[in-house]
Design a protein around this motif. Sequence first.
Motif, PDB file in Angstrom:
ATOM      1  N   SER A  61       1.690 -29.666  -2.997  1.00 34.47           N
ATOM      2  CA  SER A  61       0.730 -29.045  -3.775  1.00 34.47           C
ATOM      3  C   SER A  61       1.196 -27.712  -3.942  1.00 34.47           C
ATOM      4  CB  SER A  61      -0.664 -28.874  -3.119  1.00 34.47           C
ATOM      5  OG  SER A  61      -1.464 -30.153  -2.789  1.00 34.47           O
ATOM      6  N   ALA A  62       1.984 -27.036  -3.190  1.00 37.49           N
ATOM      7  CA  ALA A  62       2.566 -25.759  -3.319  1.00 37.49           C
ATOM      8  C   ALA A  62       3.571 -25.711  -4.281  1.00 37.49           C
ATOM      9  CB  ALA A  62       3.008 -25.116  -1.992  1.00 37.49           C
ATOM     10  N   TYR A  63       4.478 -26.767  -4.314  1.00 37.70           N
ATOM     11  CA  TYR A  63       5.135 -26.943  -5.432  1.00 37.70           C
ATOM     12  C   TYR A  63       4.948 -27.064  -6.749  1.00 37.70           C
ATOM     13  CZ  TYR A  63       9.056 -28.851  -8.103  1.00 37.70           C
ATOM     14  OH  TYR A  63       9.963 -28.892  -9.214  1.00 37.70           O
ATOM     15  N   LEU A  64       3.886 -27.741  -7.042  1.00 38.77           N
ATOM     16  CA  LEU A  64       3.224 -28.088  -8.334  1.00 38.77           C
ATOM     17  C   LEU A  64       2.539 -26.785  -8.830  1.00 38.77           C
ATOM     18  CD1 LEU A  64       1.828 -31.720  -7.650  1.00 38.77           C
ATOM     19  CD2 LEU A  64       3.726 -30.817  -8.976  1.00 38.77           C
ATOM     20  N   PHE A 115       0.760  -1.289   0.013  1.00 39.28           N
ATOM     21  CA  PHE A 115      -0.021  -0.035  -0.070  1.00 39.28           C
ATOM     22  C   PHE A 115       0.847   1.307  -0.115  1.00 39.28           C
ATOM     23  CE2 PHE A 115      -2.487   3.240   2.276  1.00 39.28           C
ATOM     24  CZ  PHE A 115      -3.772   3.070   1.321  1.00 39.28           C
ATOM     25  N   PHE A 116       1.951   1.444   0.737  1.00 41.80           N
ATOM     26  CA  PHE A 116       2.789   2.471   1.109  1.00 41.80           C
ATOM     27  C   PHE A 116       3.901   2.389   0.082  1.00 41.80           C
ATOM     28  CE2 PHE A 116       0.032   2.701   4.833  1.00 41.80           C
ATOM     29  CZ  PHE A 116      -0.368   3.937   4.662  1.00 41.80           C
ATOM     30  N   GLY A 117       4.345   1.178  -0.579  1.00 38.79           N
ATOM     31  CA  GLY A 117       5.378   1.098  -1.410  1.00 38.79           C
ATOM     32  C   GLY A 117       5.475   2.078  -2.575  1.00 38.79           C
ATOM     33  N   ASP A 118       6.435   1.957  -3.348  1.00 36.98           N
ATOM     34  CA  ASP A 118       6.605   2.690  -4.509  1.00 36.98           C
ATOM     35  C   ASP A 118       6.238   1.741  -5.765  1.00 36.98           C
ATOM     36  OD1 ASP A 118       8.750   0.932  -4.083  1.00 36.98           O
ATOM     37  OD2 ASP A 118      10.137   2.273  -5.204  1.00 36.98           O
ATOM     38  N   GLY A 119       5.234   2.189  -6.732  1.00 37.82           N
ATOM     39  CA  GLY A 119       4.883   1.449  -7.714  1.00 37.82           C
ATOM     40  C   GLY A 119       3.643   0.252  -7.278  1.00 37.82           C
ATOM     41  N   GLU A 120       3.070  -0.318  -8.214  1.00 41.30           N
ATOM     42  CA  GLU A 120       2.220  -1.264  -8.101  1.00 41.30           C
ATOM     43  C   GLU A 120       2.794  -2.625  -7.779  1.00 41.30           C
ATOM     44  OE1 GLU A 120      -0.729  -1.393 -11.118  1.00 41.30           O
ATOM     45  OE2 GLU A 120      -0.961   0.620 -11.413  1.00 41.30           O
ATOM     46  N   LYS A 121       2.170  -3.182  -6.877  1.00 40.66           N
ATOM     47  CA  LYS A 121       2.682  -4.734  -6.431  1.00 40.66           C
ATOM     48  C   LYS A 121       1.418  -5.623  -6.966  1.00 40.66           C
ATOM     49  CE  LYS A 121       5.987  -2.851  -3.803  1.00 40.66           C
ATOM     50  NZ  LYS A 121       6.837  -2.188  -4.355  1.00 40.66           N
ATOM     51  N   GLU A 122       1.932  -6.704  -7.012  1.00 47.40           N
ATOM     52  CA  GLU A 122       0.971  -8.033  -7.420  1.00 47.40           C
ATOM     53  C   GLU A 122       1.537  -9.148  -6.846  1.00 47.40           C
ATOM     54  OE1 GLU A 122       0.812  -8.989 -11.662  1.00 47.40           O
ATOM     55  OE2 GLU A 122       2.757  -8.288 -11.946  1.00 47.40           O
ATOM     56  N   VAL A 123       0.685 -10.144  -6.628  1.00 47.03           N
ATOM     57  CA  VAL A 123       0.883 -11.625  -6.247  1.00 47.03           C
ATOM     58  C   VAL A 123       1.360 -12.225  -7.454  1.00 47.03           C
ATOM     59  CG1 VAL A 123       0.220 -13.750  -5.088  1.00 47.03           C
ATOM     60  CG2 VAL A 123      -0.344 -11.342  -4.132  1.00 47.03           C
ATOM     61  N   ARG A 124       2.549 -12.692  -7.695  1.00 46.24           N
ATOM     62  CA  ARG A 124       2.961 -13.470  -9.008  1.00 46.24           C
ATOM     63  C   ARG A 124       2.263 -14.918  -9.296  1.00 46.24           C
ATOM     64  NH1 ARG A 124       8.883 -13.302  -8.618  1.00 46.24           N
ATOM     65  NH2 ARG A 124       8.556 -11.756  -6.956  1.00 46.24           N
ATOM     66  N   LYS A 125       2.199 -15.492  -8.180  1.00 44.51           N
ATOM     67  CA  LYS A 125       1.545 -16.861  -8.294  1.00 44.51           C
ATOM     68  C   LYS A 125       0.566 -16.885  -7.234  1.00 44.51           C
ATOM     69  CE  LYS A 125       5.894 -18.562  -9.775  1.00 44.51           C
ATOM     70  NZ  LYS A 125       6.979 -19.545  -9.794  1.00 44.51           N
ATOM     71  N   PRO A 126      -0.535 -16.495  -7.346  1.00 41.90           N
ATOM     72  CA  PRO A 126      -1.808 -16.294  -6.388  1.00 41.90           C
ATOM     73  C   PRO A 126      -2.164 -17.813  -6.324  1.00 41.90           C
ATOM     74  CG  PRO A 126      -2.659 -15.797  -8.648  1.00 41.90           C
ATOM     75  CD  PRO A 126      -1.057 -15.878  -8.574  1.00 41.90           C
ATOM     76  N   VAL A 170       5.553 -24.401 -10.068  1.00 38.97           N
ATOM     77  CA  VAL A 170       6.163 -24.730 -11.275  1.00 38.97           C
ATOM     78  C   VAL A 170       5.109 -24.580 -12.427  1.00 38.97           C
ATOM     79  CG1 VAL A 170       8.011 -26.006 -10.168  1.00 38.97           C
ATOM     80  CG2 VAL A 170       5.968 -27.283 -10.992  1.00 38.97           C
ATOM     81  N   GLY A 171       3.787 -24.420 -11.950  1.00 38.70           N
ATOM     82  CA  GLY A 171       2.696 -24.216 -13.038  1.00 38.70           C
ATOM     83  C   GLY A 171       1.923 -25.255 -13.490  1.00 38.70           C
ATOM     84  N   TRP A 172       2.026 -26.398 -12.894  1.00 37.91           N
ATOM     85  CA  TRP A 172       1.415 -27.580 -13.027  1.00 37.91           C
ATOM     86  C   TRP A 172       0.051 -27.481 -12.615  1.00 37.91           C
ATOM     87  CZ3 TRP A 172      -1.302 -31.488 -10.586  1.00 37.91           C
ATOM     88  CH2 TRP A 172      -1.511 -32.757 -11.527  1.00 37.91           C
ATOM     89  N   SER A 173      -0.865 -28.158 -13.497  1.00 39.70           N
ATOM     90  CA  SER A 173      -2.348 -28.021 -13.307  1.00 39.70           C
ATOM     91  C   SER A 173      -2.983 -29.242 -13.737  1.00 39.70           C
ATOM     92  CB  SER A 173      -3.118 -26.712 -13.859  1.00 39.70           C
ATOM     93  OG  SER A 173      -4.490 -26.872 -13.573  1.00 39.70           O
ATOM     94  N   CYS A 174      -3.954 -30.007 -12.944  1.00 36.43           N
ATOM     95  CA  CYS A 174      -4.645 -31.157 -13.330  1.00 36.43           C
ATOM     96  C   CYS A 174      -5.656 -30.810 -14.150  1.00 36.43           C
ATOM     97  CB  CYS A 174      -4.891 -32.104 -12.142  1.00 36.43           C
ATOM     98  SG  CYS A 174      -5.917 -31.090 -10.913  1.00 36.43           S
TER      99      CYS A 174
END
Length: 177
Positions: free
Chosen positions: A160-163, A102-113, A166-170
Motif C-alpha cells: 500500500s505504501a509503495y502504491l 517549526f524551527f527550520g529555515d523556510g516552509e516545510k511540507e509533506v510531499r506525499k501525505p 508511485v501515485g497509484w490510486s484505485c
Amino acid sequence: WCFLGIAIGSDTLMCAAQKITSQRVRRLDRQKRRYTIVRRWNATVANVTLLAFAGNSPGVLFALVEFFRNGMFPGDLGSATVLGGSGFNFLAGGAACVFGAFFGDGEKEVRKPMVLFIIVTFLLLAYTGVFVVAHAHTPDVVEWGEACAFLALWVLLTASAYLADVGWSCCRRSRAR
C-alpha cells in the motif's frame, strides 16, 4: 558479552541495510536517449522494510535471546519491549520532524501525505493488534494464525505504501471536461 554481541550485530545489520538501500544503478531513459542514475530501491519500501527492521533490531534480538533462554516462552522483555521501543522511535522521530519543520529555515511540507497516512494507520493498527493479542486474546502466547496475520499486515503495508508513493490510486475520479 551478550549485550556487546547484540550491539555489534545490530550495528552491522544497520550498516548493511543502509548499504543495500542506497545502491544506485544506471538506466537508459529511452525518451532522452541517455543514461540516468536512479536508486535501485524505492525509498518508501526501504524505510518500511529493511531500515525499520534494522532500527528495531536491538530490542528484537534481546527478546529472542530471552525467548530461547526461557525454553521458548516469552519473558519480561517480550513483545512489550519491542513494541515500546518502536513506539518511542516513532514518536521521537515524529517530534524531531515537527521540531525541525517549526524551527527550520523556510516552509516545510509533506510531499506525499497519503504515504504518511497509510504508514501511521497501519502503525496504529499494529500497536492495537499487538496489545489485543498479547493481553486480551491469548495472553502470553502468540499463535501461528496471529503471527501470520501480522506478517500479512506488514506485506499489505509495504504494498500500500509503495502504491501510494508511485501515485497509484484505485479511486481516481475522472475529470469533467
